[in-house]
Design a protein around this motif. Structure first.
Motif, short mmCIF file in Angstrom:
data_model
loop_
_atom_site.label_atom_id
_atom_site.label_comp_id
_atom_site.label_asym_id
_atom_site.label_seq_id
_atom_site.Cartn_x
_atom_site.Cartn_y
_atom_site.Cartn_z
N ASP A 39 1.17 6.45 -9.54
CA ASP A 39 0.91 7.04 -8.38
C ASP A 39 -0.64 6.51 -7.93
N PHE A 40 -1.27 5.94 -8.31
CA PHE A 40 -2.83 5.75 -7.37
C PHE A 40 -3.10 4.63 -8.16
N ASP A 41 -3.90 3.31 -6.56
CA ASP A 41 -4.68 2.61 -7.03
C ASP A 41 -5.27 2.86 -8.32
N HIS A 42 -5.49 1.61 -9.22
CA HIS A 42 -6.64 1.31 -9.97
C HIS A 42 -8.40 1.05 -9.53
N ARG A 75 1.34 -1.58 0.00
CA ARG A 75 0.40 -0.07 -0.01
C ARG A 75 1.07 1.36 -0.14
N SER A 76 0.34 2.39 -0.12
CA SER A 76 0.97 3.54 -0.33
C SER A 76 2.35 3.73 -1.63
N SER A 77 3.21 4.62 -1.39
CA SER A 77 4.39 4.70 -2.55
C SER A 77 4.92 3.42 -2.21
N ALA A 82 -3.83 -0.57 -2.60
CA ALA A 82 -2.76 -2.18 -2.84
C ALA A 82 -3.04 -2.42 -4.48
N ARG A 83 -1.17 -2.98 -4.02
CA ARG A 83 -0.61 -3.14 -5.53
C ARG A 83 0.27 -4.34 -5.22
N MET A 84 0.70 -5.35 -6.71
CA MET A 84 1.69 -5.66 -6.65
C MET A 84 3.05 -5.59 -6.51
#
Length: 52
Positions: A38-41, A27-29, A49-51
């Motif tokens: 720059d942001f989560d879709h 999460r976050s940058s 969250a992103r991988m």
């Protein structure tokens, strides 16, 4: 349908042997400057969250 907001890798998996890294749900940058989105879709903000 799956996104990374739940504590899950969805259909992704980490191979425990023979690879150089494992996916991390983040999460976050990202910890490195000028990498990652720059942001989560899903949430359209920097709290999603992103991988990595």
């Amino acid at each position: 349908m799956c996104d990374f907001e739940a504590d899950s890798l969805c259909s992704w998996q980490n191979v425990q042997q023979g690879d150089d890294f494992d996916w991390i749900r983040y999460r976050s940058s990202t910890p490195t400057d000028d990498t990652g989105p720059d942001f989560d879709h899903t949430l359209k903000n920097d709290k999603g969250a992103r991988m990595f």
